[in-house]
Design a protein around this motif. Sequence first.
Motif, PDB file in Angstrom:
ATOM      1  N   ASN A 111     -53.543 -82.468 -25.038  1.00 32.69           N
ATOM      2  CA  ASN A 111     -52.095 -82.543 -24.850  1.00 32.69           C
ATOM      3  C   ASN A 111     -51.448 -83.451 -25.886  1.00 32.69           C
ATOM      4  N   PHE A 112     -52.102 -84.544 -26.198  1.00 35.43           N
ATOM      5  CA  PHE A 112     -51.586 -85.471 -27.202  1.00 35.43           C
ATOM      6  C   PHE A 112     -51.445 -84.769 -28.558  1.00 35.43           C
ATOM      7  N   GLU A 113     -52.406 -83.931 -28.914  1.00 41.44           N
ATOM      8  CA  GLU A 113     -52.376 -83.207 -30.192  1.00 41.44           C
ATOM      9  C   GLU A 113     -51.475 -81.963 -30.115  1.00 41.44           C
ATOM     10  N   TYR A 114     -51.476 -81.286 -28.982  1.00 45.33           N
ATOM     11  CA  TYR A 114     -50.772 -80.008 -28.830  1.00 45.33           C
ATOM     12  C   TYR A 114     -49.256 -80.158 -28.682  1.00 45.33           C
ATOM     13  N   LEU A 115     -48.837 -81.081 -27.842  1.00 44.40           N
ATOM     14  CA  LEU A 115     -47.405 -81.230 -27.569  1.00 44.40           C
ATOM     15  C   LEU A 115     -46.693 -81.786 -28.788  1.00 44.40           C
ATOM     16  N   GLU A 116     -45.448 -81.448 -28.918  1.00 53.08           N
ATOM     17  CA  GLU A 116     -44.685 -81.844 -30.101  1.00 53.08           C
ATOM     18  C   GLU A 116     -44.095 -83.236 -29.985  1.00 53.08           C
ATOM     19  N   PHE A 117     -44.408 -83.945 -28.924  1.00 56.44           N
ATOM     20  CA  PHE A 117     -43.923 -85.305 -28.760  1.00 56.44           C
ATOM     21  C   PHE A 117     -45.026 -86.134 -28.112  1.00 56.44           C
ATOM     22  N   MET A 118     -44.923 -87.441 -28.277  1.00 62.31           N
ATOM     23  CA  MET A 118     -45.934 -88.354 -27.761  1.00 62.31           C
ATOM     24  C   MET A 118     -45.926 -88.371 -26.234  1.00 62.31           C
ATOM     25  N   ILE A 119     -47.122 -88.444 -25.657  1.00 56.66           N
ATOM     26  CA  ILE A 119     -47.208 -88.611 -24.216  1.00 56.66           C
ATOM     27  C   ILE A 119     -47.918 -89.937 -23.933  1.00 56.66           C
ATOM     28  N   SER A 120     -47.593 -90.500 -22.794  1.00 57.86           N
ATOM     29  CA  SER A 120     -48.185 -91.762 -22.371  1.00 57.86           C
ATOM     30  C   SER A 120     -49.488 -91.480 -21.623  1.00 57.86           C
ATOM     31  N   ARG A 121     -50.538 -92.172 -21.999  1.00 61.01           N
ATOM     32  CA  ARG A 121     -51.824 -91.978 -21.318  1.00 61.01           C
ATOM     33  C   ARG A 121     -51.701 -92.363 -19.848  1.00 61.01           C
ATOM     34  N   ASP A 122     -51.025 -93.459 -19.547  1.00 59.14           N
ATOM     35  CA  ASP A 122     -50.885 -93.903 -18.161  1.00 59.14           C
ATOM     36  C   ASP A 122     -50.143 -92.868 -17.312  1.00 59.14           C
ATOM     37  N   LYS A 123     -49.054 -92.323 -17.854  1.00 59.68           N
ATOM     38  CA  LYS A 123     -48.298 -91.304 -17.110  1.00 59.68           C
ATOM     39  C   LYS A 123     -49.124 -90.028 -16.933  1.00 59.68           C
ATOM     40  N   TYR A 124     -49.918 -89.682 -17.942  1.00 64.65           N
ATOM     41  CA  TYR A 124     -50.770 -88.504 -17.834  1.00 64.65           C
ATOM     42  C   TYR A 124     -51.833 -88.712 -16.745  1.00 64.65           C
ATOM     43  N   VAL A 125     -52.512 -89.846 -16.792  1.00 68.89           N
ATOM     44  CA  VAL A 125     -53.574 -90.146 -15.822  1.00 68.89           C
ATOM     45  C   VAL A 125     -53.012 -90.226 -14.404  1.00 68.89           C
ATOM     46  N   ASN A 126     -51.803 -90.742 -14.266  1.00 64.68           N
ATOM     47  CA  ASN A 126     -51.168 -90.840 -12.942  1.00 64.68           C
ATOM     48  C   ASN A 126     -50.627 -89.501 -12.443  1.00 64.68           C
ATOM     49  N   GLY A 127     -50.676 -88.459 -13.257  1.00 68.13           N
ATOM     50  CA  GLY A 127     -50.246 -87.127 -12.843  1.00 68.13           C
ATOM     51  C   GLY A 127     -48.750 -86.891 -12.950  1.00 68.13           C
ATOM     52  N   GLU A 128     -48.031 -87.806 -13.594  1.00 66.87           N
ATOM     53  CA  GLU A 128     -46.577 -87.653 -13.684  1.00 66.87           C
ATOM     54  C   GLU A 128     -46.169 -86.399 -14.454  1.00 66.87           C
ATOM     55  N   TYR A 129     -46.877 -86.071 -15.511  1.00 67.68           N
ATOM     56  CA  TYR A 129     -46.531 -84.895 -16.310  1.00 67.68           C
ATOM     57  C   TYR A 129     -46.853 -83.593 -15.570  1.00 67.68           C
ATOM     58  N   ASP A 130     -47.812 -83.649 -14.650  1.00 70.57           N
ATOM     59  CA  ASP A 130     -48.176 -82.454 -13.878  1.00 70.57           C
ATOM     60  C   ASP A 130     -47.054 -82.008 -12.943  1.00 70.57           C
ATOM     61  N   LYS A 131     -46.066 -82.863 -12.721  1.00 68.39           N
ATOM     62  CA  LYS A 131     -44.943 -82.556 -11.835  1.00 68.39           C
ATOM     63  C   LYS A 131     -43.683 -82.196 -12.609  1.00 68.39           C
ATOM     64  N   ASP A 132     -43.739 -82.236 -13.920  1.00 65.78           N
ATOM     65  CA  ASP A 132     -42.568 -82.031 -14.778  1.00 65.78           C
ATOM     66  C   ASP A 132     -42.588 -80.616 -15.354  1.00 65.78           C
ATOM     67  N   LYS A 133     -41.526 -79.854 -15.113  1.00 63.38           N
ATOM     68  CA  LYS A 133     -41.460 -78.468 -15.592  1.00 63.38           C
ATOM     69  C   LYS A 133     -41.540 -78.362 -17.113  1.00 63.38           C
ATOM     70  N   THR A 134     -41.095 -79.387 -17.806  1.00 61.58           N
ATOM     71  CA  THR A 134     -41.187 -79.383 -19.268  1.00 61.58           C
ATOM     72  C   THR A 134     -42.630 -79.145 -19.688  1.00 61.58           C
ATOM     73  N   PHE A 135     -43.560 -79.699 -18.935  1.00 62.23           N
ATOM     74  CA  PHE A 135     -44.979 -79.568 -19.244  1.00 62.23           C
ATOM     75  C   PHE A 135     -45.598 -78.372 -18.542  1.00 62.23           C
ATOM     76  N   THR A 136     -45.369 -78.248 -17.245  1.00 62.73           N
ATOM     77  CA  THR A 136     -46.059 -77.220 -16.457  1.00 62.73           C
ATOM     78  C   THR A 136     -45.684 -75.798 -16.862  1.00 62.73           C
ATOM     79  N   GLU A 137     -44.506 -75.602 -17.429  1.00 61.42           N
ATOM     80  CA  GLU A 137     -44.116 -74.264 -17.872  1.00 61.42           C
ATOM     81  C   GLU A 137     -44.644 -73.922 -19.260  1.00 61.42           C
TER      82      GLU A 137
END
Length: 157
Positions: A111-137
């Motif tokens: 995800n860090f390499e694929y997405l066009e913007f930086m993601i936070s490791r802590d937010k990823y590990v906590n599952g925050e991005y899994d709830k965001d449509k920007t990512f899940t779609e």
Amino acid sequence: MIRLFIKEYLDEMSTVCRDNQNNVSIAVNPDSERQGISYFKFYNSAYYGDATKVVRILFNSADYVENKNAEDQKLWKLSHKDKKLLKELLSSPSAQYSDMTVWQACKFKWNFEYLEFMISRDKYVNGEYDKDKTFTEDPGYVPNSLEMPDYLELNFD
């Protein structure tokens, strides 16, 4: 000389696991020609430049990705022993992230390499991005919650 430096640098950026004892490595390196297909690479060498074989494996199922390799590396048809090693490596602790397995580190680094913007490791590990449509779609996003498929089931048709 510059070409060699760049090649090594890119290799280091995407390598998630390097096993010198078994002489294999696992890397992520999203390819713009495979947009929306999330996978990792398993090499028959601890160093990308020395590998003669590579296989691309999907994150979300125990399936291979068609190999359109521009390098001289051949498609690696994994034996049962190779699959068992892969599964053991993915389940082992990450050398880069002390609180992750190699499997978790692969998903994050993808995800860090694929997405066009930086993601936070802590937010990823906590599952925050899994709830965001920007990512899940995005079909190429790999959720933190994704369980590892049984890669012992990998087969070539």
